[in-house]
Structures are given as structure tokens and as C-alpha cells.
Enzyme design. Sequence first.
Site, mmCIF file in Angstrom:
data_model
loop_
_atom_site.group_PDB
_atom_site.id
_atom_site.type_symbol
_atom_site.label_atom_id
_atom_site.label_comp_id
_atom_site.label_asym_id
_atom_site.label_seq_id
_atom_site.Cartn_x
_atom_site.Cartn_y
_atom_site.Cartn_z
ATOM 1 N N ASP A 11 18.569 -24.378 7.362
ATOM 2 C CA ASP A 11 17.135 -24.619 7.298
ATOM 3 C C ASP A 11 16.479 -23.568 8.201
ATOM 4 O OD1 ASP A 11 14.617 -25.930 7.047
ATOM 5 O OD2 ASP A 11 15.006 -27.017 8.905
ATOM 6 N N ASP A 13 12.775 -23.786 9.821
ATOM 7 C CA ASP A 13 11.973 -24.329 10.918
ATOM 8 C C ASP A 13 12.769 -25.340 11.738
ATOM 9 O OD1 ASP A 13 8.604 -23.980 9.939
ATOM 10 O OD2 ASP A 13 10.311 -23.218 8.813
ATOM 11 N N SER A 99 14.208 -22.879 2.874
ATOM 12 C CA SER A 99 13.224 -23.463 3.781
ATOM 13 C C SER A 99 12.057 -24.097 3.051
ATOM 14 C CB SER A 99 12.693 -22.345 4.697
ATOM 15 O OG SER A 99 11.599 -22.789 5.466
#
Length: 211
Positions: A11, A13, A99
Site C-alpha cells: 500500500d 499511504d 494505492s
Amino acid sequence: MTAARFLVVLDADSTLIRNEVIELLADEAGRRAEVQAATEAAMRGEVDFATSLRSRVAALEGVPVSAFERVRARIEPTPGVRELTAAVHDRGGVVGVVSGGFHEILDSVAPELGVDRWRANRLDVADGVLSGRVDGDIVDGAAKASSLQEWAAELGVDPRATIAIGDGANDLQMMAVAGLGIAFNAKPAVRAAASLVIGPQDLAEVIALLP
């Protein structure tokens, strides 16, 4: 194309980077607190990710595209990320990032951190400012899982030789289809579902788990 030995998909963030990019963009609109609360609810799995993302992006309406440069300057790579990507490459692996954030930031950040391929959402722009809409299909939990599977197939990587690393509820499907799902500084529901949990915010701890 030469087959890779394995594939690691992260991922972005709060995993690849320490920030939540949409919150940095919301700063530019003076709406960070509102967007931050919505982000946390989505990451805990309390609301549908796509619905939440659309509402949060709507709060960005009117932010000029010049804000992207300011946001990029505030990005903080997660400790250990460069060590991890280097170790993956040394062992013949490939690093991917998928993402729920945005290409507008990831397109510059990902290659700097040693990421080989990435996929994210795009923000719709009209007359030099954000329209408050997402451009195209939303990268949600299902899209994250399918991206990992598609990349593994393209690279000739056995699904058992894939590793998924994430922190939020929209990472659960990706972690479920990977050979190894790692919860990194994750929400309780994600920690409960993961194969392994890593607590300290240092991605270099993953190196010991690489094939």
C-alpha cells in the site's frame, strides 16, 4: 521478459510513505480535520472505501494543481523503505505499489523509492484546479487484489511467492490473495486477518521474511 523470483506489493499511504496524501491535499483546501476523520473511518472498514473516497475527493474541489508540488515536498518515506526495495531487487524480486491514493503524487515518489510498478487513482482537473471528482475507476480493495494477481501472472511469479503489505481495511483482499499478508502499523481488523504483524514503523523488518 525474465520471470521474477517473487513479488512484493505495498500500500502507499501510511505504508510506503508515512503520510496520507489526501489529508495533505485537504490542508490546501482548509478541510484536513473533516477529511482525516473520513479517512480513518474508511481504514477501519466502517464505511465503503469507494463511497468514502468520492466524498473526501469532493472536499478537494477548487484546490489548484500547483498544490501537488507542495504536497510532494511534504512526503516522508517510511523508514526502511529504500533498504527493503533494494533487498527485494538483490534477491531477484519486483516491488509493486497499489494505492487508494493518487498517481499525481505517486508518479514521482514511487520511482524515487525503488518501486518498479504502481497503480493508483487519478484526480479530475478542470481549468487548472481539482473538480472534486475521481477520474476513472476507483482503486479499491478488489482492485488492489486483482493488481497483485495480474502483476504476478505477468512476471511469472507463483501466487505463493507474493507478499502483500498494508495497514487499512482496503488492503485485506490483497493480503488474502497473497502468499503472505503482512499488517504494517495496521488497524485492528487488519492485524487480526494478517499472516504476520509488524509493529515498529520500519519496513526493513520485512527483509528477513523475503524468499
